[in-house]
Write a protein that holds these residues in place. Sequence first.
Motif, PDB file in Angstrom:
ATOM      1  N   SER A 130       0.838  -1.206   0.000  1.00  0.00           N
ATOM      2  CA  SER A 130       0.000   0.000   0.000  1.00  0.00           C
ATOM      3  C   SER A 130       0.862   1.241   0.000  1.00  0.00           C
ATOM      4  CB  SER A 130      -0.926   0.011   1.220  1.00  0.00           C
ATOM      5  OG  SER A 130      -1.916  -0.982   1.117  1.00  0.00           O
ATOM      6  N   ILE A 131       1.890   1.234   0.841  1.00  0.00           N
ATOM      7  CA  ILE A 131       2.798   2.385   0.945  1.00  0.00           C
ATOM      8  C   ILE A 131       4.195   1.877   1.283  1.00  0.00           C
ATOM      9  CG2 ILE A 131       3.384   4.481   2.244  1.00  0.00           C
ATOM     10  CD1 ILE A 131       0.356   4.790   2.771  1.00  0.00           C
ATOM     11  N   VAL A 132       5.174   2.382   0.554  1.00  0.00           N
ATOM     12  CA  VAL A 132       6.569   2.189   0.921  1.00  0.00           C
ATOM     13  C   VAL A 132       7.096   3.553   1.346  1.00  0.00           C
ATOM     14  CG1 VAL A 132       8.880   1.589   0.119  1.00  0.00           C
ATOM     15  CG2 VAL A 132       6.911   0.249  -0.646  1.00  0.00           C
ATOM     16  N   GLY A 133       7.342   3.684   2.633  1.00  0.00           N
ATOM     17  CA  GLY A 133       7.816   4.962   3.151  1.00  0.00           C
ATOM     18  C   GLY A 133       9.304   5.122   2.944  1.00  0.00           C
ATOM     19  N   ILE A 134       9.761   6.335   3.116  1.00  0.00           N
ATOM     20  CA  ILE A 134      11.173   6.673   2.997  1.00  0.00           C
ATOM     21  C   ILE A 134      11.630   7.260   4.331  1.00  0.00           C
ATOM     22  CG2 ILE A 134      12.856   8.176   1.853  1.00  0.00           C
ATOM     23  CD1 ILE A 134      11.870   5.882   0.079  1.00  0.00           C
ATOM     24  N   THR A 135      12.687   6.692   4.885  1.00  0.00           N
ATOM     25  CA  THR A 135      13.150   7.112   6.206  1.00  0.00           C
ATOM     26  C   THR A 135      13.423   8.609   6.268  1.00  0.00           C
ATOM     27  OG1 THR A 135      14.153   4.942   6.521  1.00  0.00           O
ATOM     28  CG2 THR A 135      14.886   6.699   7.991  1.00  0.00           C
TER      29      THR A 135
END
Length: 246
Positions: free
Chosen positions: A154-159
């Motif tokens: 659904s979502i791949v976040g970025i640190t």
Amino acid sequence: MIIVQRNKILIHLHTPKTAGTTLRKIITNNYHNSSYNVYLDESKRKERLRSLSKKNVSCIQGHFPFGIHKYLSKPCTYITMLRNPIDRVISEYYFIRRGTRHRLHQEVMKLSLEQYLRRPESMNVQTRYISGARGPLTRQHLEIAKKNIQKYFSIVGITEMFNESLFLMKNKFGWQNTSYEKENVTKARPSLNQISKTTLTELEKQNKLDIELYLFAKRLLEQKLINLDQQSKQELNTFLSKSNNQ
């Protein structure tokens, strides 16, 4: 427009040293007793997942590769965080050296950072996790990781864009409690500008797959932010302002 998705089991694929521990705590605060941590080796993991498939599970979190949804009887969706691969490896190296309980502590204490880069299993870790690969990595695994992101996540976040990532997750899954303190931060590690150019060049060479995957995921995240409607963009700005003042 906010579309809350709660009809699937949320799988938080926690890649090491990507702010996943901070995200894990946020998730736990929102799912409470229906969130389960699965930080086990492979032999024990399968048995644990099979037992969880019989329970009322809303969320599963852990250091595991892509593919655990196959052990669950309900529909699933994944989320994860990806981090600048160069910074991630450096952080991991010093984290392991500091953590006397880490399974690799004794081994890594004998290695310089330059020697650590020669451990293939410590390089391109994010591609390995997202592709679910076993054994040596190839470019084909990178392509599999990209397809998995597009199809299952659904979502791949970025640190480095943690708050923006958290905002999208909050809206997607209807999280109410998103306050946090940074967890599991690696202390006493050098900054990138304190690492020799030779070592940085070698880091880039050894993590080519992760660098491409990271940039791919970052572009997707940035596009999600661009595609927000005007009201959501205003809410994002408010959210970022509050988060920065925590």
